[in-house]
Motif scaffolding. Structure first.
Motif, PDB file in Angstrom:
ATOM      1  N   ASN A 379       0.849  -1.202   0.000  1.00 36.73           N
ATOM      2  CA  ASN A 379       0.000   0.000   0.000  1.00 36.73           C
ATOM      3  C   ASN A 379       0.879   1.244   0.000  1.00 36.73           C
ATOM      4  O   ASN A 379       2.005   1.242   0.495  1.00 36.73           O
ATOM      5  CB  ASN A 379      -0.943  -0.003   1.196  1.00 36.73           C
ATOM      6  N   GLY A 380       0.371   2.305  -0.591  1.00 40.44           N
ATOM      7  CA  GLY A 380       1.154   3.545  -0.700  1.00 40.44           C
ATOM      8  C   GLY A 380       0.409   4.565  -1.524  1.00 40.44           C
ATOM      9  O   GLY A 380      -0.824   4.598  -1.532  1.00 40.44           O
ATOM     10  N   TYR A 381       1.137   5.382  -2.267  1.00 41.97           N
ATOM     11  CA  TYR A 381       0.505   6.483  -2.993  1.00 41.97           C
ATOM     12  C   TYR A 381       1.358   6.880  -4.188  1.00 41.97           C
ATOM     13  O   TYR A 381       2.564   6.646  -4.232  1.00 41.97           O
ATOM     14  CB  TYR A 381       0.299   7.698  -2.083  1.00 41.97           C
ATOM     15  N   GLY A 382       0.702   7.490  -5.169  1.00 38.38           N
ATOM     16  CA  GLY A 382       1.381   7.955  -6.365  1.00 38.38           C
ATOM     17  C   GLY A 382       1.929   9.361  -6.188  1.00 38.38           C
ATOM     18  O   GLY A 382       1.369  10.172  -5.450  1.00 38.38           O
ATOM     19  N   ILE A 383       3.041   9.617  -6.846  1.00 38.17           N
ATOM     20  CA  ILE A 383       3.624  10.960  -6.932  1.00 38.17           C
ATOM     21  C   ILE A 383       3.770  11.280  -8.416  1.00 38.17           C
ATOM     22  O   ILE A 383       4.445  10.553  -9.148  1.00 38.17           O
ATOM     23  CB  ILE A 383       4.990  11.037  -6.233  1.00 38.17           C
ATOM     24  N   ILE A 384       3.107  12.331  -8.858  1.00 40.75           N
ATOM     25  CA  ILE A 384       3.157  12.704 -10.274  1.00 40.75           C
ATOM     26  C   ILE A 384       3.861  14.044 -10.393  1.00 40.75           C
ATOM     27  O   ILE A 384       3.489  15.021  -9.741  1.00 40.75           O
ATOM     28  CB  ILE A 384       1.749  12.774 -10.884  1.00 40.75           C
ATOM     29  N   THR A 385       4.904  14.060 -11.210  1.00 46.54           N
ATOM     30  CA  THR A 385       5.697  15.267 -11.450  1.00 46.54           C
ATOM     31  C   THR A 385       5.348  15.827 -12.818  1.00 46.54           C
ATOM     32  O   THR A 385       5.359  15.095 -13.817  1.00 46.54           O
ATOM     33  CB  THR A 385       7.200  14.954 -11.375  1.00 46.54           C
ATOM     34  N   PHE A 386       5.020  17.107 -12.850  1.00 46.48           N
ATOM     35  CA  PHE A 386       4.687  17.774 -14.106  1.00 46.48           C
ATOM     36  C   PHE A 386       5.790  18.766 -14.461  1.00 46.48           C
ATOM     37  O   PHE A 386       6.215  19.565 -13.614  1.00 46.48           O
ATOM     38  CB  PHE A 386       3.352  18.514 -13.983  1.00 46.48           C
TER      39      PHE A 386
END
Length: 411
Positions: A379-386
């Protein structure tokens, strides 16, 4: 007998009229809130060319920041912020960008909906805070916290939120639906927990966030609306245009029980009208809960609705869609065989969940279940870099060092 029938017909007619969607015209101003009090004070200028919507139509403010928009008795008016402005937020870091217009309130439901709002105010105004356009930025993406009990909210808070408390380097976060697990009273401890991250937080409507006792799809999100506002909306940040869509159709309209992924005609009308004001060099990110990936022999999403969305996005060379729901992590590349009519594939990111495999497993020394997902993802989370109109995707396993990226498992 004829008199009685006439009286009955008149009663039915009057009942129908009283419950009809009576249209009114909302007017107001979108202004720069220079002192942050969310009141339009003297000297605070209106902002021109800002989108305002009722969930169907999109209008732009005039040179003085004023707009005019038709609304019905079950509408939410919201402002579509430009990239160089921010939304004000409440004490739970929930962006305040909407006005709910439900003169008679929500129907009686198991979980509290919206209280009667009465007649439209003379002016429905929206505050925006002047910021700076950041072409390069990061966001957090949470899939399915989905707590069924306050104990599971505590797992979420200690396992995921605690390592992000007062996070630095992120512009905002978004939870991609299934915020809670059917008990909508848990919206309160959830929002209290997520507020500790310390950044604005947007929320997507999921199939476990519904009022299951609602008779129609349009009334299944009444409690969600009371807490979070509209379930379909949009905003700009940097060189990215974000569209958030409720893609849970409940009850289904095809005679089958339960829900299915898809869009209503009203939502598709909003997306079409909204994109008229989005330049083609923007990255368009569409976020929803149920993936648009349709497995073989499983009708989980209406392909016709996906086709209509793809047709609207066809003019945009840079696109991304986000979902959760499956409790696995997956990146899918759509091509022409699946209805995506551009040479470069469309990327769909099905984000791993903060609750993993529904908070399952024997608790560790901190009393938190390991909750490994069915595909082996922790389990965890996404990190999106723009960066401009481009993006990169990363995933952080909760409770692990950032360098932890892969595990190998034997039989």
């Amino acid at each position: 007998m004829k008199i009685l029938l006439s009286l009955f017909a008149l009663f039915v007619l009057n009942s129908s009229v009283s419950n009809a969607q009576v249209s009114a015209v909302a007017t107001g101003i979108v202004y720069e809130d220079r002192n942050g009090n969310m009141q339009h004070d003297e000297g605070e200028p209106g902002i021109a060319s800002v989108g305002v919507s009722n969930g169907r139509d999109v209008v732009l403010t005039d040179e003085s920041g004023r707009y005019e928009l038709t609304v019905d008795n079950d509408d939410i008016i919201f402002v579509i912020k430009p990239s160089d402005y921010d939304y004000p937020a409440n004490e739970r870091n929930l962006p305040q960008f909407f006005y709910i217009h439900k003169p008679m309130g929500s129907p009686e439901l198991d979980f509290e909906g919206v209280a009667p709002t009465g007649d439209l105010p003379e002016s429905v105004d929206f505050a925006l805070i002047k910021g700076e356009k950041k072409s390069n930025f990061k966001i957090l993406a949470f899939g399915d916290p989905q707590p069924y009990t306050e104990q599971e909210v505590d797992y979420f808070d200690r396992d995921v939120v605690s390592e992000l408390e007062d996070a630095v380097g992120f512009e905002f976060g978004i939870t991609l639906g299934d915020i809670v697990g059917d008990d909508l009273d848990l919206f309160d401890p959830y929002t209290r927990s997520v507020s500790r991250v310390g950044i604005p937080w947007f929320n997507v409507y999921g199939n476990h966030d519904m009022n299951f006792d609602a008779a129609t799809d349009s009334l299944a999100d009444e409690t969600f609306e009371r807490v979070f506002g509209p379930a379909t909306y949009s905003f700009n940040h940097g060189d990215v245009h974000f569209i958030v869509v409720d893609d849970v159709v409940y009850p289904r309209t095809d005679g089958e029980p339960g829900y299915i992924g898809g869009y209503t005609d009203e939502q598709l009308t909003f997306i079409e009208n909204n994109l008229k004001y989005v330049p083609e060099d923007k990255l368009v990110v569409v976020a929803f809960h149920i993936p648009i990936i349709v497995p073989e022999n499983r009708r989980t999403f209406r392909i016709g609705d996906r086709t209509r969305l793809f047709d609207m996005l066809e003019e945009y060379p840079n696109t991304l869609t986000l979902s959760a729901h499956t409790h696995i992590q997956h990146i899918h590349f759509f091509d022409q065989e699946e209805g995506w009519n551009r040479l470069e594939p469309h990327v769909h990111y099905n984000v791993g969940t903060t609750s993993g495999d529904w908070w399952s497993g024997v608790p560790n020394e901190e009393g938190i279940p390991p909750t490994l997902m069915r595909d082996g993802t922790p389990n965890g989370y996404g990190i999106i870099t723009f960066e401009g109109n481009q993006f990169t995707i990363d995933y952080k396993a909760a409770g692990y060092d950032e360098s932890y990226k892969m595990s190998l498992w034997g039989p």
